[in-house]
Design an enzyme around this catalytic site. Structure first.
Site, PDB file in Angstrom:
ATOM      1  N   PRO A  16      35.170  49.733  32.594  1.00 57.11           N
ATOM      2  CA  PRO A  16      34.370  49.639  31.370  1.00 57.11           C
ATOM      3  C   PRO A  16      34.376  48.209  30.842  1.00 57.11           C
ATOM      4  O   PRO A  16      35.432  47.592  30.740  1.00 57.11           O
ATOM      5  CB  PRO A  16      35.112  50.578  30.401  1.00 57.11           C
ATOM      6  CG  PRO A  16      35.989  51.425  31.258  1.00 57.11           C
ATOM      7  CD  PRO A  16      36.342  50.591  32.437  1.00 57.11           C
ATOM      8  N   GLN A  70      35.113  56.135  28.388  1.00 54.54           N
ATOM      9  CA  GLN A  70      36.395  55.550  28.004  1.00 54.54           C
ATOM     10  C   GLN A  70      36.514  55.493  26.490  1.00 54.54           C
ATOM     11  O   GLN A  70      35.599  55.034  25.805  1.00 54.54           O
ATOM     12  CB  GLN A  70      36.586  54.139  28.564  1.00 54.54           C
ATOM     13  CG  GLN A  70      38.018  53.639  28.299  1.00 54.54           C
ATOM     14  CD  GLN A  70      38.255  52.211  28.713  1.00 54.54           C
ATOM     15  OE1 GLN A  70      37.746  51.295  28.075  1.00 54.54           O
ATOM     16  NE2 GLN A  70      39.058  52.008  29.757  1.00 54.54           N
ATOM     17  N   CYS A 101      42.742  46.765  26.551  1.00 52.67           N
ATOM     18  CA  CYS A 101      41.895  45.748  25.922  1.00 52.67           C
ATOM     19  C   CYS A 101      42.760  44.703  25.214  1.00 52.67           C
ATOM     20  O   CYS A 101      43.618  45.055  24.403  1.00 52.67           O
ATOM     21  CB  CYS A 101      40.944  46.405  24.925  1.00 52.67           C
ATOM     22  SG  CYS A 101      39.817  45.228  24.145  1.00 52.67           S
ATOM     23  N   ASN A 203      43.755  46.759  39.432  1.00 53.20           N
ATOM     24  CA  ASN A 203      42.667  46.000  38.820  1.00 53.20           C
ATOM     25  C   ASN A 203      43.127  44.556  38.640  1.00 53.20           C
ATOM     26  O   ASN A 203      44.268  44.310  38.262  1.00 53.20           O
ATOM     27  CB  ASN A 203      42.311  46.627  37.476  1.00 53.20           C
ATOM     28  CG  ASN A 203      41.225  45.881  36.716  1.00 53.20           C
ATOM     29  OD1 ASN A 203      41.298  45.771  35.502  1.00 53.20           O
ATOM     30  ND2 ASN A 203      40.216  45.380  37.390  1.00 53.20           N
ATOM     31  N   GLY A 204      42.231  43.632  38.934  1.00 54.31           N
ATOM     32  CA  GLY A 204      42.527  42.222  38.726  1.00 54.31           C
ATOM     33  C   GLY A 204      42.277  41.385  39.962  1.00 54.31           C
ATOM     34  O   GLY A 204      42.887  41.610  41.010  1.00 54.31           O
ATOM     35  N   ASP A 205      41.351  40.439  39.856  1.00 55.41           N
ATOM     36  CA  ASP A 205      41.055  39.465  40.916  1.00 55.41           C
ATOM     37  C   ASP A 205      40.465  40.102  42.166  1.00 55.41           C
ATOM     38  O   ASP A 205      40.751  39.671  43.290  1.00 55.41           O
ATOM     39  CB  ASP A 205      42.304  38.660  41.279  1.00 55.41           C
ATOM     40  CG  ASP A 205      42.785  37.775  40.136  1.00 55.41           C
ATOM     41  OD1 ASP A 205      42.054  37.669  39.131  1.00 55.41           O
ATOM     42  OD2 ASP A 205      43.887  37.206  40.241  1.00 55.41           O
ATOM     43  N   GLY A 227      35.904  44.947  37.807  1.00 52.97           N
ATOM     44  CA  GLY A 227      35.292  44.540  36.558  1.00 52.97           C
ATOM     45  C   GLY A 227      34.414  43.323  36.743  1.00 52.97           C
ATOM     46  O   GLY A 227      33.281  43.403  37.210  1.00 52.97           O
TER      47      GLY A 227
END
Length: 369
Positions: A16, A70, A101, A203-205, A227
């Site tokens: 999201p 979400q 967040c 999640n990430g990179d 994302g």
């Protein structure tokens, strides 16, 4: 990968993103490849009070199945009411809770990535959500913690398992890191080892499909959350589907094909927002992402980023060099980056990790998402 009763293949989730993952963008991504596509973050109070903006934000296209929402909330009672409303009114098939967040307007109220520090409050929120969800699976997304001195992800993971959460996604950065530095994939591996009972998504990179495969191989996670890597690049989901199916093919559209998607994206926003000028203005932030790496003159870029109508946008897009091939070396970071000097928190938030006090203004935001 199974998230409750929902089978997800390839094991890919669209993260999201506020102002990004609305229905028109989700449709473009879903056309390219399968997975789970989550709407923008919704505030629980705004939902239970039926804020008109919020109700527009949770509209799904006819072909969107499963439908994923979400939620962001700090008060367990309000979160429970929001989840109960979603289940009772068939607003979605899956509920994700945001504990990741890092933006100040969220963390200063004790929400997002600030909340897991309050272990008992986190437990109460998860319990309220799961108890009110009926048959809908409840998942959560979180970060490693507030900063390196206040890591929370392993304890939060165990609490989630104990309260019946169906899956966990970990953005392997702290709130203080924001979107800067490098994601700590080793943390994803530690979380998977700590909660083997349920799926863990990393999640990430993830800037390419090959990054996703490497994350799964290095961490043992069950799936990935994408994302910023798909900004201006919905065809990344085709690459991801190919990669997880063992197909080496990767999508490399020409500038002409990109231009067609840009126009379709803007047209979808107009249909979604009902106001053409607002929709086209909202689209303009996507232009630089779509054109990343392509050779486009400054004048034409300016026309695309200042267009006020579909007619102007179509006219400018038609002048892009249609045969220009996909540029090399574009599997690189997209979107915002950079670390924060500090994380904005409610006064005294770090004094006691076990209290359940909900900040007075925690649920004051009824703006929508």
């Amino acid at each position: 990968m199974k998230i409750g009763p929902i089978g997800v293949w390839p094991p890919v989730v669209l993260a999201p993103m506020a102002g990004i993952t609305n229905a028109p963008f989700r449709v473009l991504c879903r056309e390219q490849g399968a997975g789970l596509f989550v709407c923008e973050m919704i505030t629980t109070r705004a939902l239970v009070e039926r804020n008109p903006k919020t109700l527009r934000m949770i509209r799904f296209a006819d072909a969107e199945k499963p439908r994923s929402i979400q939620l962001y909330g700090v008060d367990p009672e309000t979160v429970g009411r929001a989840v109960k409303m979603i289940a009772a009114e068939d607003l979605a098939d899956h509920v994700d809770l945001n504990f990741g967040c890092p933006v100040p307007k969220v963390t200063r109220r004790g929400g997002g990535s600030a909340l897991p520090y309050k272990r008992n409050l986190l437990r109460r929120i998860l319990r309220a959500a799961v108890r009110n969800a009926g048959p809908l699976p409840v998942t959560m997304k979180m970060r490693k913690g507030i900063d390196d001195e206040h890591l929370t992800y392993l304890e939060a993971g165990r609490i989630a398992v104990e309260e019946g959460v169906a899956a966990i996604a970990l953005h392997a950065r702290t709130a203080k890191q924001h979107y800067g530095g490098t994601a700590d994939w080793a943390a994803i591996k530690r979380l998977k080892e700590a909660v083997p009972e349920i799926p863990v998504l990393g999640n990430g990179d993830i800037w390419s499909a090959d990054d996703a495969l490497r994350m799964v191989a290095e961490t043992g996670c069950d799936g990935v959350v994408v994302g910023r890597g798909c900004l201006g690049r919905p065809w990344l989901f085709r690459d991801l589907e190919n990669a997880f199916n063992g197909d080496p093919a990767r999508c490399r559209p020409s500038l002409g094909e990109v231009a067609e998607v840009m126009v379709r994206h803007a047209e979808g926003l107009v249909a979604c927002f009902d106001t053409e000028r607002y929709a086209v203005a909202d689209f303009r932030k996507h232009v630089s992402w779509y054109l990343k790496g392509f050779t486009v003159g400054s004048g034409l870029r300016r026309e695309l980023t200042t267009a006020e109508s579909l007619e102007q946008l179509r006219a400018a897009a038609a002048r892009l060099e249609r045969g220009q091939p996909w540029p090399p070396n574009t599997d690189t970071p997209r979107g915002k980056s950079g670390e924060r000097q500090r994380v904005h928190l409610p006064e005294g938030w770090l004094d006691d990790p076990w209290d359940c006090v909900v900040p007075d203004d925690a649920e004051s935001d009824i703006s929508g998402g």
